[in-house]
Motif scaffolding. Structure first.
Motif, PDB file in Angstrom:
ATOM      1  N   LYS A  75       3.336  52.766 -51.383  1.00 47.34           N
ATOM      2  CA  LYS A  75       2.043  52.262 -51.849  1.00 47.34           C
ATOM      3  C   LYS A  75       1.178  53.445 -52.265  1.00 47.34           C
ATOM      4  O   LYS A  75       0.851  54.317 -51.454  1.00 47.34           O
ATOM      5  CB  LYS A  75       1.328  51.477 -50.739  1.00 47.34           C
ATOM      6  N   VAL A  79      -4.877  54.356 -49.323  1.00 49.40           N
ATOM      7  CA  VAL A  79      -4.604  53.073 -48.681  1.00 49.40           C
ATOM      8  C   VAL A  79      -5.427  52.939 -47.403  1.00 49.40           C
ATOM      9  O   VAL A  79      -5.491  53.869 -46.573  1.00 49.40           O
ATOM     10  CB  VAL A  79      -3.106  52.924 -48.362  1.00 49.40           C
ATOM     11  N   SER A  90      -5.990  49.226 -51.408  1.00 49.04           N
ATOM     12  CA  SER A  90      -5.683  50.496 -52.067  1.00 49.04           C
ATOM     13  C   SER A  90      -6.806  50.840 -53.036  1.00 49.04           C
ATOM     14  O   SER A  90      -7.210  50.016 -53.857  1.00 49.04           O
ATOM     15  CB  SER A  90      -4.356  50.404 -52.833  1.00 49.04           C
TER      16      SER A  90
END
Length: 560
Positions: A75, A79, A90
């Motif tokens: 990711k 985050v 995010s």
């Protein structure tokens, strides 16, 4: 440098929405061990809670054979985690916007279980084996937080790789795998498991090709008599003495069969050859045919004639003397023949043919089919064929595919020897370590062709360059039956459910759609090699020790 899949991974990750994955991949590419394997952008189908099939994916699957397999979700952006709502967020700094994202750890965990289930479905024997399948998340733009459990008690930092960890990503991946392993005993993932896992994730190649069974059927439809051969069928019955020379696969035997069919209604015909299997094949071709045909190999014919003449058994006579003795007693014209056909006549001596001519009726017809290059018994005819025979020549090979023909055409001395066959597949030369291994390879290939290509046993055969005894290895004849569960049989007696297992000396005049040519022990002889290679009609596999395969390659290269 580890292996990675697909090979085009960098071009895939060049897209803007994969920049975080690209960053992580480059660190792994530079730092992971060469034994490791990286699978990127892995897609699969999984079953939902409701029982429906839905799409699943995993950014990376990393296999470390001596540690386990890690499923890693990536990711990007900064985050964060809203603990009250259990919501992951995010922050994309290039857009200065916040986005709700899925739980990365939950995603990798679901991917791990989905792949595990697929693995168990395909390989149920793995269910009792500890494989150390692990899951984790990588946040390559997010610094490691000070709070040891910022995401809740079920998501410890041990299962995350942060921006600070990328320079040591190899150690961090190993730590995660060790954390999942705990105190359980783990065995290195062996080569077979790695191969099966790779096949599961990547899939199998599906070549764009016609199935072998269909391919052979198409090839056989295109292999037929040429206009030249059809012309000979019409012209030869008008001549009394014909010597027809033709290279391997030019249709000499088929031409002899057609002549017999054409002439049988009005003539008493004797067909002779040297090999028992060829005589049996010719007899089978005329099954149910009620005309006056007498089809024998030379030994059978002599034995039959001796019994008819009540000759006592005399082992002191050689074949030349026996033929001469038998023929000398056939003075009655009703015991003689209107037509005598000798196939594979290069294996007959001049003395034999001079004697045999005496049982031909006045104005009878004597047809001889031969290929001097296939003379492996040193009985090369000379003066007999030169006296009163009309000489014809067949030069077009239509038995073999062009790829097979190219291997042996250089051994033939005919100046216009050419192929009318289809292209076909290139013959394969396989080097093995020992004599046992050559038969194991053949048995495994036979099993594959039967199970996956629809090939029937009667379409295959094993040809030995040298007999089994020449290897001085016991029980070689048992290897193929033990693995394939097929019974071996010589060509003369082979049944549809048996595998032909024969030597060169006994296979001349015959053909096999798929041939395994093996057991090269003695030095390579051109005549034997020519005969052996030309028996393969559609596919040819040549299997031998590495030293013999090298010798074969040199011989074949020299002939071309």
């Amino acid at each position: 440098m580890p292996e990675y899949f697909p090979p085009t991974i960098l071009s895939l990750l060049d897209k803007n929405n994969f920049q975080s994955e690209k960053k992580v991949f480059l660190f792994m590419h530079d730092l992971l061990s060469k034994e490791s394997k990286i699978y990127s952008q892995c897609n699969f189908l999984k079953t939902s809670i409701e029982g429906n099939m839905i799409d699943g994916e995993c950014d990376f699957i990393i296999m470390v054979p001596n540690k386990g397999i890690l499923f890693l979700e990536v990711k990007g952006g900064i985050v964060g985690f809203n603990a009250r709502d259990k919501q992951w967020i995010s922050l994309r700094r290039d857009e200065n916007k916040k986005y709700k994202i899925k739980d990365p750890l939950s995603q990798s965990k679901k991917a791990m279980f989905a792949i595990r289930d697929l693995l168990y479905d395909d390989y149920p024997e793995l269910k009792g084996k500890f494989l150390n399948l692990s899951y984790a998340a990588c946040l390559p733009d997010t610094p490691r937080p000070l709070d040891p459990r910022p995401f809740g008690p079920d998501k410890p930092q041990n299962l995350f790789i942060f921006k600070d960890d990328l320079n040591n990503i190899r150690e961090n991946i190993n730590k995660i795998l060790d954390w999942h392993k705990g105190d359980r005993e783990f065995n290195t993932l062996d080569a077979l498991f790695q191969k099966n896992f790779h096949k599961l994730i990547i899939g199998n190649d599906l070549p764009v090709k016609i199935p072998l069974k269909k391919s052979i059927e198409i090839e056989n439809e295109e292999m037929s008599f040429s206009s030249n051969q059809s012309f000979f069928i019409n012209i030869i019955p008008n001549l009394n003495y014909v010597a027809l020379n033709g290279g391997a696969g030019t249709g000499k035997t088929l031409l002899a069969i057609e002549l017999m069919r054409t002439m049988a209604p009005k003539h008493k015909i004797l067909f002779l050859c040297f090999n028992k299997p060829l005589a049996r094949y010719i007899r089978y071709s005329f099954k149910g045919f009620n005309e006056k045909l007498y089809i024998h190999n030379i030994h059978q014919w002599v034995s039959t004639m001796k019994r008819g003449l009540d000759h006592p058994k005399d082992n002191s006579l050689d074949l030349d003397q026996e033929i001469e003795t038998v023929v000398s007693e056939l003075k009655n014209d009703d015991k003689k023949y209107d037509v005598i056909i000798i196939d594979e006549a290069q294996d007959f001596s001049d003395e034999w043919m001079i004697s045999i001519e005496q049982i031909l009726r006045k104005n009878g017809k004597f047809y001889v089919f031969y290929d001097q290059q296939q003379s492996i018994f040193e009985r090369k005819s000379q003066y007999f064929l030169k006296e009163k025979f009309s000489h014809l020549e067949l030069e077009e090979n239509f038995r073999n595919t062009k790829q097979i023909f190219e291997l042996f055409k250089g051994f033939n001395k005919q100046t216009k020897y050419s192929s009318r066959g289809v292209i076909g597949s290139k013959p394969e030369l396989i080097a093995v370590r020992n004599y046992e291994q050559q038969f194991k390879w053949i048995a495994d290939k036979i099993n594959h062709l039967r199970q996956h290509e629809g090939i029937e046993v009667r379409e295959m055969g094993v040809l030995l360059y040298d007999g089994l005894k020449s290897t001085n290895v016991k029980n070689l004849s048992k290897i193929i039956p033990n693995i394939s569960h097929l019974e071996l049989s010589p060509a003369e007696y082979v049944q549809p459910d048996q595998l032909m297992f024969e030597t060169i000396n006994r296979i001349k005049g015959l053909e096999v759609p798929i041939l395994f040519f093996t057991n090269f022990v003695s030095p390579i002889e051109i005549e034997k090699l020519y005969v052996g290679l030309s028996r393969a009609k559609n596919r040819l596999f040549i299997i031998g020790l590495e030293s013999k395969i090298n010798e074969l390659n040199k011989t074949l290269a020299f002939s071309s």
